[in-house]
Design an enzyme around this catalytic site. Structure first.
Site, PDB file in Angstrom:
ATOM      1  CE  LYS A  26      -4.305  -1.585   1.733  1.00 18.31           C
ATOM      2  NZ  LYS A  26      -4.429  -2.501   2.874  1.00 18.31           N
ATOM      3  CE1 TYR A  39       5.088   2.006   9.703  1.00 20.03           C
ATOM      4  CE2 TYR A  39       2.817   1.639   9.009  1.00 20.03           C
ATOM      5  CZ  TYR A  39       3.940   1.237   9.715  1.00 20.03           C
ATOM      6  OH  TYR A  39       3.909   0.083  10.433  1.00 20.03           O
ATOM      7  CG  LEU A 380      36.797  -1.502  47.860  1.00 22.53           C
ATOM      8  CD1 LEU A 380      36.669  -1.023  46.423  1.00 22.53           C
ATOM      9  CD2 LEU A 380      35.423  -1.727  48.469  1.00 22.53           C
ATOM     10  N   GLY A 386      47.942  -4.947  43.662  1.00 22.25           N
ATOM     11  CA  GLY A 386      48.050  -4.276  44.960  1.00 22.25           C
ATOM     12  C   GLY A 386      46.674  -4.018  45.532  1.00 22.25           C
ATOM     13  CB  VAL A 387      45.741  -1.882  48.413  1.00 26.50           C
ATOM     14  CG1 VAL A 387      44.495  -1.441  49.154  1.00 26.50           C
ATOM     15  CG2 VAL A 387      46.652  -2.680  49.326  1.00 26.50           C
ATOM     16  CG  ASP A 494      42.423 -12.724  33.850  1.00 29.54           C
ATOM     17  OD1 ASP A 494      41.938 -13.872  33.973  1.00 29.54           O
ATOM     18  OD2 ASP A 494      43.075 -12.163  34.740  1.00 29.54           O
ATOM     19  CG  LEU A 515      44.658  -4.057  33.991  1.00 29.16           C
ATOM     20  CD1 LEU A 515      44.509  -2.768  33.218  1.00 29.16           C
ATOM     21  CD2 LEU A 515      43.834  -4.019  35.271  1.00 29.16           C
TER      22      LEU A 515
HETATM   23  P1  ADP Z   1      43.261  -6.981  40.533  1.00 23.43           P
HETATM   24  O1  ADP Z   1      42.472  -6.982  39.276  1.00 23.43           O
HETATM   25  O2  ADP Z   1      44.251  -5.892  40.632  1.00 23.43           O
HETATM   26  O3  ADP Z   1      43.817  -8.324  40.787  1.00 23.43           O
HETATM   27  P2  ADP Z   1      40.806  -7.013  41.792  1.00 23.43           P
HETATM   28  O4  ADP Z   1      40.096  -6.503  40.602  1.00 23.43           O
HETATM   29  O5  ADP Z   1      40.702  -8.444  42.080  1.00 23.43           O
HETATM   30  O6  ADP Z   1      42.293  -6.643  41.710  1.00 23.43           O
HETATM   31  O7  ADP Z   1      40.328  -6.169  43.040  1.00 23.43           O
HETATM   32  C1  ADP Z   1      40.459  -6.621  44.384  1.00 23.43           C
HETATM   33  C2  ADP Z   1      39.126  -6.503  45.092  1.00 23.43           C
HETATM   34  O8  ADP Z   1      38.696  -5.161  45.087  1.00 23.43           O
HETATM   35  C3  ADP Z   1      38.026  -7.282  44.392  1.00 23.43           C
HETATM   36  O9  ADP Z   1      37.907  -8.557  44.901  1.00 23.43           O
HETATM   37  C4  ADP Z   1      36.788  -6.471  44.689  1.00 23.43           C
HETATM   38  O10 ADP Z   1      36.193  -6.894  45.872  1.00 23.43           O
HETATM   39  C5  ADP Z   1      37.314  -5.071  44.869  1.00 23.43           C
HETATM   40  N1  ADP Z   1      37.048  -4.250  43.672  1.00 23.43           N
HETATM   41  C6  ADP Z   1      37.825  -4.153  42.566  1.00 23.43           C
HETATM   42  N2  ADP Z   1      37.304  -3.283  41.688  1.00 23.43           N
HETATM   43  C7  ADP Z   1      36.171  -2.808  42.239  1.00 23.43           C
HETATM   44  C8  ADP Z   1      35.170  -1.864  41.826  1.00 23.43           C
HETATM   45  N3  ADP Z   1      35.259  -1.249  40.646  1.00 23.43           N
HETATM   46  N4  ADP Z   1      34.129  -1.612  42.638  1.00 23.43           N
HETATM   47  C9  ADP Z   1      34.057  -2.255  43.829  1.00 23.43           C
HETATM   48  N5  ADP Z   1      34.944  -3.145  44.272  1.00 23.43           N
HETATM   49  C10 ADP Z   1      36.011  -3.432  43.510  1.00 23.43           C
END
Ligand code: ADP
Ligand code: MG
Length: 632
Positions: A26, A39, A380, A386-387, A494, A515
């Site tokens: 149509k 349309y 966390l 590291g931390v 990973d 990473l």
């Molecule tokens: P990496 O990749 O350096 O080995 P992770 O990603 O394992 O470290 O981070 C360590 C911890 O920190 C994780 O188990 C998680 O509990 C916390 N974490 C990492 N990234 C985040 C985020 N974006 N928000 C909240 N918690 C996070």
């Protein structure tokens, strides 16, 4: 009537739902606006436009292409084109090649940042239950032809620039996102409305005020658009904080985009108000669902009801029969006052908009973060580098800060890569905000997700026993984030539950992509090393270090398995050496108890021996979505 961009009279093929109903063609009056392709009936004698017959939301469009016509087709149907959206293909016939090209070009321009653009399509018609090009008999069947790279499409919101392939990566993707010429990008002059406030952090930023209108001036950076406010001030705004004017639902607080059933239930239960409601996208593409919390349903704690918004054959909306409305907002307004067949009227808006989404970085062209703007709240956890700490940026934005311990990372290479990673933006990826490079050890600053790591969440964080649907929704989140990375030819390397995080709504996002290339630790980087993710690796990685999007697919299958076992260690009984030899000889993970045959089928497809026989992430995302629809 909103501003029309193009108008013309075309022949339209009816979108027949049943195989037996005859096709008809149509004349319709087509109008293209910033947000819809509509349309109308057309009175050829009077040359007049009549009633609206249908419309397609531009944001739902997945593909615009020509269609190859049959040799014997009538003259008026030679210049065919197709607009593919949730409901399938809409076939339109232009009068000339020029007009067809003009409409295709314009439509492509308008939809190029849509979320679910197709990578493959069907070049011929769907007729009588068959695709003429490939003879497939399922309408939803994946296209049989890869879209031309020059077609002006890019997959994923704001995905204009393909990233350079990372060193030594195998290029296995049959499709790479096209380069869109600067001039063809999002149309400037477009009017948008802010969905959230956003302060101007830097002098080049423009402050956004919720519900105010802005004119977009430059979209060459997909994440930070240059815009003008009503006073004439100009500056950069986060593109995901605004929606196109005229988009029917986005401007309503009750519309919770990207909220699935489990998330809706969680939000409604947390709010715990009788009559609390929201409208969300249904698991059926293109449809909407009203989710309502009621205390009157017999269940003492209250329960959630879900009502699909139905459409009549002539495009009216209804929840309860006999109460039809032209638009969804009108329907909601009515049911805010009348329960009319529902457990309760819609009394309180429950919104997921309380928290604005992450932006791609903390400002336009800003990847270096001043460490004095960061405050640290708590540790966390500790990872490979590291931390990791929870902190605030500028005292108000939650961020996660990875403090890289000296010697753990090849920092200079990473800093270069970080500039590229900043451009990756997707709601299922943990957003990289920037880096502090001037500190004694570098900091990587990302979006903070309050429910932390997915693996811990699966093992400890789920308060109630999860349903299969909930678990599949987590898998869906990951598949969509990964489909975006795949479309950028970006290999994660990973992927695993430990490298995903969960936000406050239960949405899963992928983190730490790419990473591993910057880790300085042989135990982690060498496939023989004790920290190498052997349990997530396919044979070709274990044997030949051949990484590709297909090796990410394998890891995705293992991640699904982790989700469905609530965080078990894959091949628990085996050590790394045994895994390498046995997986190369065909050993696969078993079907988790909670996974039905179909879910297991998806996992198993990721573990096919031949990498190129495994599905793509885009295909996986579709399969998971289809299954979710089936299970609900
Ligand atoms: P990496 O990749 O350096 O080995 P992770 O990603 O394992 O470290 O981070 C360590 C911890 O920190 C994780 O188990 C998680 O509990 C916390 N974490 C990492 N990234 C985040 C985020 N974006 N928000 C909240 N918690 C996070
Ligand atoms: Mg990690």
């Amino acid at each position: 009537m909103c501003d029309s961009i193009l108008e013309d009279i075309f022949i339209k093929r009816s979108q027949q739902r049943r195989k037996t109903s005859p096709l008809n063609y149509k004349e319709r009056w087509f109008i293209l606006t910033w947000d819809k392709l509509c349309y109308y009936d057309y009175d050829a004698d009077k040359g007049k436009r009549k009633g609206l017959r249908g419309s397609v939301d531009l944001e739902k469009i997945k593909c615009v292409e020509t269609v190859q016509t049959e040799a014997n087709c009538p003259r008026e149907r030679i210049y065919a084109f197709q607009v593919i959206y949730d409901e399938g293909p809409l076939y339109i016939f232009a009068k000339t090649e020029e007009v067809r090209a003009q409409w295709i070009k314009k439509l492509k321009e308008l939809v190029q940042t849509n979320k679910d653009l197709m990578q493959k399509y069907h070049p011929c018609f769907w007729i009588d239950g068959t695709w003429l090009c490939c003879q497939q008999e399922v309408k939803q069947a994946m296209g049989c032809k890869v879209l031309n790279k020059q077609n002006g499409f890019a997959y994923g919101r704001g995905s204009y620039k393909p990233l350079p392939p990372t060193p030594s990566e195998e290029k296995s993707s049959p499709w790479s996102p096209p380069q869109v010429p600067e001039s063809d990008k999002h149309p400037s002059g477009m009017k948008v409305i802010a969905q959230y406030n956003h302060p101007a952090m830097m002098s080049q930023d423009l402050e956004l005020q919720k519900d105010e209108e802005y004119t977009v001036l430059d979209t060459s950076n997909p994440n930070w658009w240059k815009a003008r406010d009503k006073y004439g001030n100009e500056g950069y705004i986060p593109s995901n904080y605004v929606v196109t004017v005229g988009n029917g639902l986005d401007r309503h607080d009750w519309y919770c985009k990207n909220t699935n059933r489990s998330q809706a239930e969680k939000l409604l239960k947390t709010e715990n108000k009788d009559g609390g409601f929201m409208v969300r996208d249904s698991s059926k593409p293109g449809k909407y669902t009203v989710s309502l919390f009621t205390k009157g349903g017999g269940d003492s704690g209250g329960s959630c009801k879900h009502y699909n918004i139905c459409t009549t054959p002539n495009g009216m909306f209804y929840l309860a029969e006999k109460h039809n409305f032209n638009t969804i907002p009108e329907l909601i307004n009515y049911h805010q006052h009348n329960s009319a067949g529902m457990f309760s009227r819609l009394k309180y808006i429950v919104s997921n908009r309380a928290r604005p989404p992450s932006t791609a970085g903390l400002g336009y062209d800003m990847w270096e973060i001043d460490p004095s703007c960061l405050t640290f709240i708590r540790v966390l956890g500790t990872g490979q580098f590291g931390v990791v700490q929870h902190g605030k940026w500028n005292g108000q934005h939650d961020v996660a800060i990875k403090m890289i311990k000296p010697g753990a990372m090849s920092e200079d290479d990473f800093i270069e890569e970080a500039k590229v990673m900043m451009m990756l933006h997707h709601e299922n990826l943990v957003q990289l905000y920037g880096v502090c490079t001037k500190t004694s050890s570098i900091y990587i600053v990302t979006e903070f997700l309050s429910n932390g790591c997915l693996l811990t969440y699966l093992r400890e964080g789920l308060r109630q026993h999860p349903t299969s649907v909930q678990l599949l929704e987590m898998c869906k989140d990951v598949s969509e984030g990964m489909a975006y990375l795949e479309s950028k030819q970006y290999i994660h390397r990973d992927l695993a539950a430990r490298n995903c995080c969960v936000d406050g709504n239960g949405t899963v996002k992928v983190t730490d992509f790419g990473l591993s290339r910057y880790v300085l630790d042989d135990e982690y980087t060498s496939s023989a090393g004790s920290k190498f993710p052997v349990r997530w690796s396919p044979p070709e990685v274990l044997l030949y270090c051949r990484f590709s999007s297909k090796s990410d697919i394998w890891a995705y299958g293992v991640l699904m398995w982790e989700v469905y076992t609530l965080g078990k260690l894959p091949y628990e009984q085996l050590n790394n050496n045994d895994i390498v030899s046995q997986v190369s000889r065909g050993l696969r993970l078993y079907r988790p108890q909670m996974a039905c045959e179909k879910v297991h089928g998806i996992m198993a497809s990721c573990w096919l021996d031949k990498a190129d026989e495994r599905p793509t992430f885009q295909e996986l995302a579709f399969s998971v979505q289809d299954l979710l629809y089936e299970l609900q």
